[in-house]
Write an enzyme that holds these catalytic residues in place. Structure first.
Site, mmCIF file in Angstrom:
data_model
loop_
_atom_site.group_PDB
_atom_site.id
_atom_site.type_symbol
_atom_site.label_atom_id
_atom_site.label_comp_id
_atom_site.label_asym_id
_atom_site.label_seq_id
_atom_site.Cartn_x
_atom_site.Cartn_y
_atom_site.Cartn_z
ATOM 1 C CG LEU A 221 -1.851 -1.224 1.366
ATOM 2 C CD1 LEU A 221 -2.475 -1.268 2.752
ATOM 3 C CD2 LEU A 221 -2.935 -1.202 0.288
ATOM 4 N N GLY A 222 2.043 1.183 -0.586
ATOM 5 C CA GLY A 222 2.914 2.359 -0.674
ATOM 6 C C GLY A 222 3.292 2.875 0.698
ATOM 7 C CE LYS A 224 -3.014 3.972 1.601
ATOM 8 N NZ LYS A 224 -4.427 4.016 1.148
ATOM 9 C CG ASP A 252 11.193 -3.755 -8.021
ATOM 10 O OD1 ASP A 252 10.197 -4.484 -8.149
ATOM 11 O OD2 ASP A 252 11.593 -2.974 -8.913
#
Length: 298
Positions: A221-222, A224, A252
């Protein structure tokens, strides 16, 4: 005993030009800087896993050209076993990236040698596939090769981790052989046909993947963090708060770190926290592989 890690995937050379603005069609403008980076999701994940303590073998094809030979040298310097990287008579995969002063970009990717990765490459490593290995894959090489690799790995007792990026569909019978899958929200929607807008739709989508036979689903979720779903865990994990400079390659790094920590037999929750810490650290520096932290930095 630590498990060996086999990363199967793409290797690109990124050619990056910076300019005040992006050129219009047919226009020539003067750039402000140029640099060359190693890239490709497979390569990024292999370097991350190696720098973060894993025993990594990388399976890839690069061109028999200066870009390909430079790539192999850089992977050796990162401590990766390069015996299964083949030089082929097709140019190394390239990404031409133009970035403007506002960090907007336009990118043209030419897969090149990545498109030649085939079942023969997988057959070459069959003796390495066993219960003491973890196989990590992405989707920047031909999907038939990825599917064949998953089936071969599972049949030989390996643990299979799939990062389904960039998003595309995969045969149902192949998904059943995946142990851990790490989609972002976009990839989760493509795999399940569920529009993820809140926790209930997230759970619905995740449960579809469990129903396909995948034991562990980690939705990235990046900034988050991530949502982790197993038979015993249904939990959000927060990412450390950092000042982001460049988010390229953070996913990655997460996958490489996750695999490296699992290969040492660490607990699952510790592994998730470690992967989030590594990914967060990486966004504080520019570049994909240049920003991958060393184990000592964490």
């Amino acid at each position: 005993m630590n498990k060996k890690i086999i990363v199967i995937g793409s290797s690109n050379t990124d050619l990056v030009v910076q300019s005040e603005r992006l050129p219009k069609a047919g226009e020539t403008i003067i750039g402000t800087s140029f640099f060359q980076n190693q890239g490709g999701k497979g390569a990024n994940q292999a370097v991350a896993a190696s720098r973060l303590g894993g025993d990594v073998t990388f399976v890839a094809n690069v061109g028999n050209d200066a870009f390909g030979r430079n790539a192999i040298t850089s992977y050796q310097e990162a401590g990766i076993d390069v015996n299964y990287i083949q030089l082929v008579g097709v140019p190394t995969g390239m990404a031409m990236i133009n970035v403007d002063a506002n960090a907007e970009n336009c990118i043209v990717v030419v897969p090149g040698a990545n498109n030649t990765l085939s079942k023969k490459n997988i057959d070459a490593i069959e003796k390495q596939l066993d219960e003491n290995s973890i196989v990590l894959l992405q989707l920047e090489v031909p999907i038939q090769t990825v599917e064949y690799a998953i089936l071969e790995a599972k049949n030989n007792g390996s643990t299979v981790i799939l990062n389904p990026a960039p998003a595309q569909s995969i045969k149902e019978e192949v998904l059943t052989k995946v142990d851990i899958i790490t989609p972002n929200e976009t990839e989760l929607e493509l795999l399940t046909k569920i529009k993820v807008i809140d926790e209930s739709t997230m759970l619905k989508a995740v449960n579809i993947l469990h129903a396909k036979g995948i034991d562990t689903v980690i939705v990235t979720l990046g900034s988050k963090g991530c949502f982790v779903s197993t038979s015993t865990i249904k939990e959000y994990f927060s990412a450390p708060k950092v000042e982001a400079v460049d988010t390229t390659g953070a996913g990655d790094v997460f996958n490489g770190a996750l695999t490296a920590h699992l290969s040492k037999g660490q607990s699952f929750e510790d592994t998730i926290q470690f992967a989030l810490k590594a990914a967060s650290k990486s966004v504080t520096k520019a570049g994909a592989q240049e920003s991958i932290p060393l184990l000592s930095e964490l």
